[in-house]
Write an enzyme that holds these catalytic residues in place. Sequence first.
Site, PDB file in Angstrom:
ATOM      1  N   GLU A 111       4.286   0.935  76.042  1.00  0.00           N
ATOM      2  CA  GLU A 111       5.130   0.075  75.218  1.00  0.00           C
ATOM      3  C   GLU A 111       4.296  -0.389  74.021  1.00  0.00           C
ATOM      4  O   GLU A 111       3.261  -1.015  74.205  1.00  0.00           O
ATOM      5  CB  GLU A 111       5.589  -1.152  76.007  1.00  0.00           C
TER       6      GLU A 111
ATOM      7  N   ARG B 168      13.180   3.507  74.997  1.00  0.00           N
ATOM      8  CA  ARG B 168      13.860   2.263  74.638  1.00  0.00           C
ATOM      9  C   ARG B 168      13.315   1.759  73.308  1.00  0.00           C
ATOM     10  O   ARG B 168      12.087   1.753  73.090  1.00  0.00           O
ATOM     11  CB  ARG B 168      13.642   1.205  75.735  1.00  0.00           C
TER      12      ARG B 168
ATOM     13  N   TYR C 296      13.695  -1.549  70.618  1.00  0.00           N
ATOM     14  CA  TYR C 296      14.245  -2.899  70.526  1.00  0.00           C
ATOM     15  C   TYR C 296      13.396  -3.776  69.623  1.00  0.00           C
ATOM     16  O   TYR C 296      12.290  -3.409  69.218  1.00  0.00           O
ATOM     17  CB  TYR C 296      14.381  -3.530  71.914  1.00  0.00           C
TER      18      TYR C 296
ATOM     19  N   ASP D 231      11.446  -7.145  69.478  1.00  0.00           N
ATOM     20  CA  ASP D 231      10.856  -8.089  70.425  1.00  0.00           C
ATOM     21  C   ASP D 231      10.615  -9.432  69.747  1.00  0.00           C
ATOM     22  O   ASP D 231      10.802  -9.597  68.532  1.00  0.00           O
ATOM     23  CB  ASP D 231       9.540  -7.507  70.963  1.00  0.00           C
TER      24      ASP D 231
ATOM     25  N   GLU E 180       9.672  -2.723  68.790  1.00  0.00           N
ATOM     26  CA  GLU E 180       8.942  -2.222  69.957  1.00  0.00           C
ATOM     27  C   GLU E 180       9.577  -0.929  70.441  1.00  0.00           C
ATOM     28  O   GLU E 180      10.802  -0.811  70.533  1.00  0.00           O
ATOM     29  CB  GLU E 180       8.932  -3.264  71.082  1.00  0.00           C
TER      30      GLU E 180
ATOM     31  N   TRP F 211      16.635   0.964  82.517  1.00  0.00           N
ATOM     32  CA  TRP F 211      15.684   1.907  83.109  1.00  0.00           C
ATOM     33  C   TRP F 211      16.203   2.524  84.404  1.00  0.00           C
ATOM     34  O   TRP F 211      15.825   3.635  84.773  1.00  0.00           O
ATOM     35  CB  TRP F 211      14.348   1.221  83.378  1.00  0.00           C
TER      36      TRP F 211
END
Length: 473
Positions: free
Chosen positions: A10, A70, A72, A74, A80, A439
């Site tokens: 991540e 993913r 997004y 943050d 992120e 997930w």
Amino acid sequence: MTPRRIFGIETEYGITCARPPAGRTGAGDGAAAGDGAAAQVSADDAARYLFRRVVAFGRSSNVFLRNGARLYLDVGSHPEYASAECDDVHQLVANDRAGAAILDEMTVEANAQLAQDGVAGTIHLFKNNVDSAGNSFGCHENYLVRRRRDFHDMATALVPFFVTRQVLTGAGHLRRRPGGGVAYAFSQRADQMWDAMSSATTRSRPIINTRDEPHADADRYRRMHVIVGDSSVAETTTMLKVGMTDLLLGLLEDGGKVKDLALAEPMRAIREISTDLTAAGPVELASGRRMSPVQIQEEYLTRVRAYLDDGGHEPTAVQRRVLDLWERGLHALRTADPSGVETELDWAIKARLLGRYRDKHRLALDDPRVARLALAYHDISPVHGLAASLEQRGLMARLTTEAEVAEAVVRPPATTRARLRGEFVAAAQDRRRDITVDWVHLKINDAAQRTVVLKDPFAATDERVDALLAALE
């Protein structure tokens, strides 16, 4: 060959929107990353421009992509990207790089929109971990491990490894001295960590986050969530960071012991090691012994090699490359000669880059022009950043091909659960169907509310998902 493992990265990116003065790269300051130039658009506003298209098609700034990853926004307006589940290090490097490519494309579109709106600014994204105000943002590694009663013992055995790993995988950092001036350090994250292990990530910022959130069958698995690592620019550094940790986890899961390397004061050691570029200064172990970070890493490498040999685990090609770079990185530190790794390890690549620039222009290390160059090292743009140019000139090694990255942008890893998620997202987008994805869950938002729960991240095929895909037709 060691047992399969699921892992992922991540990455939180720094964002800034800066006025590009004539004759400069445009890499400037903002709320989330920067070097001192005045920002025209706040980081919050820049992030809204960046995610405008994402929100338009996903009705959210938190979406899953066709490649299984993913994307997004943050806390702190940090874009992120969480890679899809991978079970091969090379696969992970490609998926991680795909994230940078996706975000760079978003940046180009956002800058075009800024121009169309008459806003004189340029948005930049940085794959780094600290801004000019000292705020830190993370790069987290996830490793799926078998659930067992001695998780705490395993994590304890890993803390000295993560504390000393920075001498190989640190991103390099221009660190302000308390009394003034700047010094070069191994890691951007070392000064930002406050605890060895904790589930309170925002309050104590631990090396290992112990929150029990496996995103898989909780009876069988846990997630080793590592928060201490620097974001890696060079693909080879990413490979080493994940590959060496995966090998050590294999040793520990199979009963290997490294308790004798426990540090007396790990948080003191992580700071001392970061600022000692010789990597030869000893730190105190809980046993009272004193060892340098190089010696500690040599111990880990020796035991990993023995684990592979004794267990009859024939290393894969990627694992052989990891072991080779691990050894060469330690040799470079032992001999104070980084020439053998200065195209592969971030801290060495950046040190050479800054050294040549300073010599050419006769600049002190704390000169603002050096800081701008250091920041440009992390700019993900092939136009404004330096990584693409360094790769083309042979000054930064590369593992992936352009074709592999282009494939990873639109297709998930074929050997993990990510394949099921990615195909479901792609089918729904193509057919304009309303779905909900995370997930573990795939759900069609219709009257039937059909949902499939995917608890096995190793499974790349599932008849229930086939039926769900058919229902999207």
